[in-house]
Design a protein around this motif. Structure first.
Motif, PDB file in Angstrom:
ATOM      1  N   LEU A 178       0.835  -1.199   0.000  1.00  0.00           N
ATOM      2  CA  LEU A 178       0.000   0.000   0.000  1.00  0.00           C
ATOM      3  C   LEU A 178       0.872   1.254   0.000  1.00  0.00           C
ATOM      4  CD1 LEU A 178      -2.713   1.496   0.255  1.00  0.00           C
ATOM      5  CD2 LEU A 178      -2.612   1.097   2.733  1.00  0.00           C
ATOM      6  N   ARG A 209       0.613   4.192  -2.787  1.00  0.00           N
ATOM      7  CA  ARG A 209       0.342   5.593  -2.436  1.00  0.00           C
ATOM      8  C   ARG A 209       1.446   6.514  -2.946  1.00  0.00           C
ATOM      9  NH1 ARG A 209      -2.405   4.601   3.490  1.00  0.00           N
ATOM     10  NH2 ARG A 209      -4.550   4.988   2.796  1.00  0.00           N
ATOM     11  N   SER A 264      -9.400   1.890  -4.044  1.00  0.00           N
ATOM     12  CA  SER A 264      -9.435   3.126  -3.265  1.00  0.00           C
ATOM     13  C   SER A 264      -8.142   3.250  -2.467  1.00  0.00           C
ATOM     14  CB  SER A 264     -10.626   3.113  -2.300  1.00  0.00           C
ATOM     15  OG  SER A 264     -10.567   4.209  -1.408  1.00  0.00           O
ATOM     16  N   LEU A 265      -7.720   4.474  -2.199  1.00  0.00           N
ATOM     17  CA  LEU A 265      -6.560   4.728  -1.341  1.00  0.00           C
ATOM     18  C   LEU A 265      -6.977   5.410  -0.045  1.00  0.00           C
ATOM     19  CD1 LEU A 265      -3.899   5.850  -3.981  1.00  0.00           C
ATOM     20  CD2 LEU A 265      -4.356   3.579  -3.057  1.00  0.00           C
ATOM     21  N   LYS A 266      -8.277   5.370   0.240  1.00  0.00           N
ATOM     22  CA  LYS A 266      -8.815   6.011   1.433  1.00  0.00           C
ATOM     23  C   LYS A 266      -8.843   5.030   2.598  1.00  0.00           C
ATOM     24  CE  LYS A 266     -12.978   8.396   3.096  1.00  0.00           C
ATOM     25  NZ  LYS A 266     -14.369   8.820   2.734  1.00  0.00           N
ATOM     26  N   ASP A 267      -8.208   5.387   3.695  1.00  0.00           N
ATOM     27  CA  ASP A 267      -8.185   4.518   4.880  1.00  0.00           C
ATOM     28  C   ASP A 267      -9.605   4.184   5.332  1.00  0.00           C
ATOM     29  OD1 ASP A 267      -5.435   4.255   5.191  1.00  0.00           O
ATOM     30  OD2 ASP A 267      -5.265   6.114   6.332  1.00  0.00           O
ATOM     31  N   HIS A 298     -11.810   2.433   3.777  1.00  0.00           N
ATOM     32  CA  HIS A 298     -12.735   2.094   2.687  1.00  0.00           C
ATOM     33  C   HIS A 298     -12.649   0.598   2.405  1.00  0.00           C
ATOM     34  CE1 HIS A 298     -14.733   2.065  -1.206  1.00  0.00           C
ATOM     35  NE2 HIS A 298     -15.125   3.304  -0.977  1.00  0.00           N
ATOM     36  N   LEU A 327     -10.140  -0.413  -0.203  1.00  0.00           N
ATOM     37  CA  LEU A 327      -8.768   0.055  -0.012  1.00  0.00           C
ATOM     38  C   LEU A 327      -7.780  -0.968  -0.563  1.00  0.00           C
ATOM     39  CD1 LEU A 327      -6.732   2.048   1.368  1.00  0.00           C
ATOM     40  CD2 LEU A 327      -6.912   0.594   3.406  1.00  0.00           C
TER      41      LEU A 327
END
Length: 602
Positions: A140, A144, A451-454, A456, A459
């Motif tokens: 991850l 990112r 997704s890169l949103k914590d 989610h 993710l």
């Protein structure tokens, strides 16, 4: 006259009824199970002696089998496979192998596949999820670090996930195949070695994809392999240019001899591993060896007596079911075909479903997805109450769960009653831009939809399957097969599937007219799902095809919808209908006027 002129020239009283009152008596018509057609003022013969005046052609009919694909040669390969005694699954694999050569802009063995199969012996729809996970050695943190504007880049090795198509073919053949595995690759190998002329639309999309791959900063680590295969000594094929792909022919021969393990554990896996090491990518032979597709139970909802089936897993399939569950609370027939009210209601149902799509849909092996709640009639009733016929819902949010882009679609049916609804894709723009040395196919860029949103559910995580847009469609009536269908094309797919069901069930259109009917496409939601354009207006962008009545366009704009012009992104449709004439099974097959393909039956 223009085949759709009657729609554009409808009188205002017919095309733009008062939104709250519907379309007036008789305008929408009523559907009767088993009826071949019904008469009404907005669908008439026009230049055609029978059927809807906007239909591009009639469906084709046959007793023994039918095939509909996005390329005529693939359709012919499917028909010939059936005539040789192959099952619908055999023909499906032959078709898909051909499309990997014939339609490389939308398909290939570097991508994933999903299928729904009507199993006549089991008397039910079976589901297959052939979707691969992200490389296990890609963290991850690395993803990112490579992100652009908070999302994974659309091209290059960072977006590549394990291709699931060949494994999916193998699974289907092991359960339903009749012909020998090797025989299924013969048509594709022949075309790849002898060469095929490239149709207009496919030539256009190949050239556009190659140009995107070669742009500075595209993220594609190398383009020589892609240009050598599809550049044809220049910038790509022109309509009618002859395309050959001997590399792909050799790869197909290897798979034909060695089965799925030749791809996932054998020499092809070794080549893939060496290639990604050479360019600094992450996909490894260990990732390929660990891959397994899965048989899954399709979800189903009933829309005015029609059973509509969808795959869950990591796809957007249940969005179709959510939209239809919401629309069931409105008199769509009374609203009127191509009326502002009808389109407005469908858009609002889409917006509500897609908020949930962005919030909850993900790989169920990594996240708890509240599917049963999302597709429940009770939840749909709550969401339907939010919709107003005379104004746009603002803002729109996902529901509160209780605690706890480029694709090809094709359909095949055989003499035993088996029907296959299959969709296969490299995702957008032909794929990642990357072609392993000497293999002749491009790898998908599905990873962009993580997704890169914590926090989610979608993710990014190593080994996880990304959210998938590709979804086959299937509908039943009275527990028997009715339609094997699909509308390929990114986020358009649930929107297109819903329009087909509404056109057939509420507006009584036959399968060819249901696909030829002018479409709408709503882009954007309040939450991003990778492919969303964040620069869109607050309520998104509503694109309408040219055949939508002008009065309808004006009425929708007056409500506040931001109207965009046609951009060719309205999906591409194929469909096979199962019907009975007494005790005799009849197949009717329809194809998409927006693509280069055709449907045939015999």
């Amino acid at each position: 006259m223009d085949r759709r002129a009657f729609l554009a020239s409808l009188p205002a009283a017919a095309a733009a009824p008062a939104l709250a009152q519907g379309a007036g008596p008789g305008h929408g018509g009523r559907w009767t199970p088993g009826a071949d057609r019904f008469d009404r003022p907005d669908v008439h013969a026009g230049d055609r002696p029978v059927g809807a005046s906007f239909a591009s052609r009639t469906a084709v009919y046959g007793l023994s089998g039918a095939v509909g694909t996005a390329h005529p040669l693939a359709t012919l390969a499917g028909i010939e496979t059936l005539k040789r005694g192959g099952s619908a699954v055999d023909a499906t694999i032959a078709v898909n192998a051909c499309l990997g050569l014939l339609e490389p802009t939308a398909s290939g063995i570097g991508g994933d596949c999903y299928a729904m199969i009507w199993d006549p012996k089991a008397g039910k729809v079976q589901g297959l999820a052939g979707s691969g996970g992200s490389p296990r050695g890609l963290s991850l943190e690395t993803v990112r670090a490579k992100a652009v504007n908070g999302a994974l880049p659309p091209l290059g090795a960072i977006s590549v996930s394990v291709p699931g198509t060949v494994d999916g073919w193998w699974m289907m053949h092991q359960r339903y195949g009749k012909l020998k595995w090797e025989a299924l690759f013969e048509p594709a190998i022949h075309y790849a070695e002898q060469g095929v002329p490239v149709p207009d639309m496919i030539a256009f999309y190949i050239r556009r994809a190659l140009a995107n791959f070669r742009k500075p900063g595209s993220g594609v680590e190398e383009t020589d392999n892609a240009m050598r295969i599809w550049g044809l000594g220049g910038e790509g094929p022109r309509p009618g240019s002859v395309l050959r792909n001997p590399d792909l022919a050799r790869t197909y021969r290897t798979i034909a001899r060695g089965g799925r393990d030749a791809y996932y554990k054998g020499e092809i896996a070794e080549v893939i591993d060496a290639y990604f090491r050479r360019i600094g990518g992450w996909l490894r032979k260990e990732d390929l060896a660990a891959h397994r597709g899965e048989w899954i139970e399709p979800h189903v909802t009933h829309y005015r007596g029609v059973g509509v089936h969808a795959l869950g897993a990591n796809t957007q399939g249940i969005a179709t079911l959510q939209m239809l569950n919401i629309l069931e609370h409105f008199d769509m027939a009374g609203a009127g075909f191509q009326s502002p009210l009808s389109i407005h209601l469908q858009i609002e149902a889409k917006r509500l479903a897609y908020e949930d799509r962005a919030r909850y849909y993900a790989d169920p092996h990594f996240a708890q997805v509240p599917v049963e709640w999302l597709i429940s009639k009770e939840y749909a009733a709550e969401r339907a109450k939010l919709i107003r016929p005379d104004r746009i819902l603002t803002p729109v949010y996902p529901g509160q769960a209780p605690s706890r882009g480029d694709t090809t679609y094709f359909s095949v049916a055989d003499a035993d009653g088996m029907m296959v609804s299959m969709i296969q894709s490299n995702f957008r723009g032909m794929g990642s831009g990357l072609v392993a040395d000497g293999l002749g196919f491009m790898f998908q860029d599905r990873g962009q939809l993580f997704s890169l949103k914590d926090g989610h559910p979608n993710l990014y995580a190593p080994g996880k399957r990304p959210f998938q847009t590709i979804i086959p469609g299937f509908a039943t009536r009275g527990g028997q097969p009715w339609m094997s269908f699909g509308v390929m094309g990114g986020d358009m797919q649930p929107q297109g599937q819903t329009q087909i069901i509404v056109n057939r069930r509420d507006y009584g259109l036959e399968i060819q007219a249901a696909g030829d009917s002018p479409r709408w496409h709503h882009e954007g939601s309040s939450q991003s799902m990778g492919e969303d354009d964040r620069s869109l207006p607050t309520n998104g962008l509503l694109r309408l095809e040219s055949g939508v009545p002008e009065a309808t366009k004006k009425a929708l704009a007056a409500m506040g919808w931001t109207i965009g012009g046609p951009d060719g992104g309205f999906g591409r449709y194929e469909c096979i209908e199962h019907r009975m004439d007494g005790r005799t099974r009849v197949y009717a097959a329809a194809s998409e006027m927006r693509a280069d393909g055709c449907a045939l039956a015999y």
